[in-house]
Design an enzyme around this catalytic site. Structure first.
Site, short mmCIF file in Angstrom:
data_model
loop_
_atom_site.label_atom_id
_atom_site.label_comp_id
_atom_site.label_asym_id
_atom_site.label_seq_id
_atom_site.Cartn_x
_atom_site.Cartn_y
_atom_site.Cartn_z
N HIS A 147 -6.10 -7.17 -0.46
CA HIS A 147 -6.26 -5.74 -0.75
C HIS A 147 -5.52 -5.37 -2.05
O HIS A 147 -4.52 -5.99 -2.39
CB HIS A 147 -5.71 -4.89 0.40
N ASP A 173 -2.43 -10.54 -2.17
CA ASP A 173 -3.01 -10.00 -0.93
C ASP A 173 -4.47 -9.64 -1.22
O ASP A 173 -4.81 -9.27 -2.34
CB ASP A 173 -2.22 -8.75 -0.50
N ASP A 209 -4.21 -12.55 3.53
CA ASP A 209 -5.47 -12.14 4.13
C ASP A 209 -6.68 -12.52 3.27
O ASP A 209 -7.81 -12.23 3.63
CB ASP A 209 -5.47 -10.63 4.48
N HIS A 228 0.82 -1.22 0.00
CA HIS A 228 0.00 0.00 0.00
C HIS A 228 0.85 1.27 0.00
O HIS A 228 0.33 2.35 -0.26
CB HIS A 228 -0.91 0.05 1.23
#
Ligand code: Q9C
Ligand code: ZN
Length: 658
Positions: A187, A185, A278, A145
């Site tokens: 995200h 991931d 995740d 991120h």
């Protein structure tokens, strides 16, 4: 400092970085936080318990240098991360963190961030050089991120981006010109996307929950129309899930119909995985359902590219157990271990096909391979003339236990194509199968799939084999068989010889009493020849056979051998059935194909061969007369050998040393 453990030279050299110093980054007042030091500790403990470090090249973490970080981050950002842990920031740290999006900072944050970025860079360089075959970096804080000028989403430095840019810009002599970054991931990897937006040397692929722009990091960056710009156009691929609950089947579908075809065309020199876990089953933030088996398959498929030069760097993953199990599955896969089937799998969601279609359409001008129509049979209920099966039609949006919103799937054609890693019945997290009309849903599906079951033992005798299908008992058998739920006879029968060793092992069976029974060496050997009788039966019948072969029959809620196992056996030649661990015939081996259908046989795990050789398990055990008779009858009635030849064949197999 590095520590080299003893290695088998036939095994790949897998690098592994872990360093306790990355545990110093934690919440300033000890508040609970999902991204905490226990994450990497749990992974390391799991790997140690599994004896993994001894099989890898274990490396210590190393700090990144500012000049290399500067190729993806601004000087302003570097200054902040470098200084934020110093004494004179003590009073300001919390205020700084509170202005950032989902970030905490303490006195250990700087060092950890430098170690995470430096470690990924270090192992990447070693993999690029060929010093390591592949590597896994168990690092934190995560990175994907982190944007050029901003820490966010638990990420300080973009570890993977720093490594990729170092390899491409600072070490051109290593010959790595194209890098594929796979971000699995849950995200979106917004930071990495920004850093290589216009760069055609880096193909950035991210599959993530998007939920129409509402899932973290939210906004439009993660949508599939974000394909890159300038000469980088087409080198950014987003696969945005519309909702949670995605699992192995959804990810496999994206791999098979987007990522793998594009990777083939791009032909990367190296692959970096932003390995967030995740999306794993049980993750508190992700709400998805990928199993360790799922991750191992995704990894395995990537190992076909870039000569296996893969570096996996940890990103998210907040359920300590599923995180550690998933990382373990990935490391084992890189080490070349045989996958173990541990999951039953759902169909891809209808939305998954919709997203895949949209991505393919958006990108097919850049990647012509994506322009091909998806096979009709993969799509939903588009062919009204084919039978369809209704699995469920819940539209509940609860993340954890809702029935997936699967509508009519044209399974009949789909499942014929056994290469497609689709479908299976849905198994809920509590392990309860979802029932359709009060019956188990896998039977109607499996009754439409044919396979060849190959026997080299007593089942070569047709009458004996038919007990498993029709039920009953033949002379010499101690127990009555219940037969299959589907009592229809095999559609075809044929004989073959295969280059495998036949031997007799163990000294007593409940069915045949004293004496050894037949096994096939799981590995082929051109100097050997074993007779096999092949029966074309359905996957449902094969499951019923497996159950009877391995113990008394009972109601089977989940199939012992599911479509994932079928896919796995075709890809890997052999699959150990975890559910049958401990029984003699727990290994399903694919000995070839006949008219496009796999030929499957049952035998012992390869690990048992050593036990037979060492005498831990008895072998060369002359089979009982009744048992030997069934083999002779099979070979004679099947017109393969005369009675004398058949007896000589059995004698030879039971007398010859391995
Ligand atoms: N409403 C990684 O997995 N969630 N980062 C914040 C605010 C932040 C996840 C929710 C999730 C960040 C590396
Ligand atoms: Zn994440």
């Amino acid at each position: 400092m590095e520590e080299e453990s003893e290695k088998n030279h036939h095994q790949p050299r897998v690098g592994l970085v872990y360093d306790e110093r990355m545990c110093t980054h934690s919440t300033p007042d000890g508040e609970d936080h999902p991204e905490n030091p226990l994450r990497i500790k749990a992974i390391w403990e799991k790997l140690q318990f599994a004896g993994i470090p001894q099989r890898c090249v274990v490396l210590c973490a190393k700090e990144a240098e500012d000049r290399y970080i500067a190729s993806v981050h601004t000087q302003n950002h570097i200054n902040l991360i470098r200084n934020v842990s110093s004494k004179d920031f003590d009073s300001r740290r919390k205020r700084i963190a509170s202005k950032l999006n989902s970030i905490y900072l303490n006195e250990g944050s700087s060092e950890s961030a430098y170690l995470a970025a430096g470690s990924v860079t270090e192992v990447s360089e070693r993999v690029a050089k060929g010093e390591l075959s592949s590597a896994v970096a168990i690092v934190r804080p995560p990175g994907h991120h982190a944007e050029p000028d901003e820490a966010m989403g638990f990420c300080l430095y973009n570890n993977v981006a720093i490594a990729a840019s170092y390899i491409l810009n600072e070490r051109p002599e290593l010959g790595i010109r194209k890098i594929l970054i796979v971000d699995w991931d849950v995200h979106h990897g917004n930071g990495t996307q920004k850093m290589f937006w216009k760069d055609p040397r880096v193909l950035f692929f991210s599959v993530h929950r998007f939920d129409f722009g509402t899932f973290y990091p939210a906004g439009d960056d993660g949508t599939y129309t974000m394909v890159g710009e300038g000469s980088g156009a087409g080198f950014n691929i987003n696969v945005p899930w519309e909702h949670g609950r995605c699992g192995d089947a959804d990810y496999f579908a994206v791999w098979d119909h987007v990522l793998i075809p594009v990777a083939r065309a791009f032909n990367p020199d190296m692959i970096l995985i932003s390995g967030g876990f995740d999306a794993a089953i049980g993750d508190p933030l992700g709400g998805c359902r990928v199993t360790p088996y799922g991750y191992s398959v995704m990894m395995k498929k990537l190992m076909e590219f870039a000569n296996g030069k893969i570096v996996m760097a940890l990103e998210g993953g907040y359920n300590l157990d599923s995180l550690a199990n998933s990382v373990l599955a990935c490391v084992k896969t890189l080490l070349g271990d045989m996958p173990i089937v541990g999951s039953s799998e759902a169909y891809p969601f209808e939305s998954t096909w919709r997203v895949i279609q949209a991505v393919r359409q958006e990108l097919n001008t850049f990647w012509p391979t994506l322009a091909d129509e998806l096979p009709k049979k993969l799509l939903l209920a588009s062919n009204k003339t084919s039978p369809t099966i209704l699995i469920s039609s819940s539209d509940s949006d609860a993340e954890d236990d809702a029935v997936p919103n699967i509508q009519s799937v044209n399974l009949v054609e789909t499942v014929q194509d056994v290469m497609q890693p689709l479908s299976m019945l849905k198994v809920d997290q509590d392990g309860q199968d979802q029932l359709v009309d009060g019956s188990v849903p896998w039977r109607p599906v499996f009754s439409k799939i044919d396979i060849w079951y190959a026997s080299y033992g007593s089942n070569m005798w047709r009458k004996r084999f038919l007990c498993y299908i029709e039920g009953g008992q033949v002379e010499g058998m101690q127990m009555q068989c219940s037969g299959s739920m589907d009592k229809s006879p095999p559609k075809e029968t044929l004989w073959k010889t295969v280059p495998h060793r036949l031997f007799f092992g163990h000294s007593h069976t409940s069915t045949w009493g004293a004496g050894g029974v037949a096994f096939l060496h799981p590995e082929s050997n051109i100097h050997e020849r074993a007779y096999m009788c092949l029966y074309k039966i359905t996957l449902e019948q094969f499951n019923d056979l497996l159950l009877q072969e391995n113990g008394p029959s009972r109601h089977m809620i989940s199939p012992l051998f599911d479509l994932i196992a079928l896919q796995s056996v075709v890809t890997n030649k052999s699959v150990l059935l975890e559910v049958l661990k401990g029984s003699w015939y727990s290994n399903v081996v694919c000995v070839g194909k006949e008219g496009d259908l796999p030929i499957l046989t049952l035998t012992c795990p390869i690990s048992h061969i050593e036990n037979f050789k060492s005498g831990k398990f008895p072998m060369h055990d002359t089979p009982s007369k009744e048992y030997a008779n069934t083999l002779v009858k099979g070979l004679v009635e099947g017109k393969q050998l005369s009675e004398a030849e058949a007896m000589a064949y059995i004698d030879d197999a039971s007398a010859r040393p391995m």
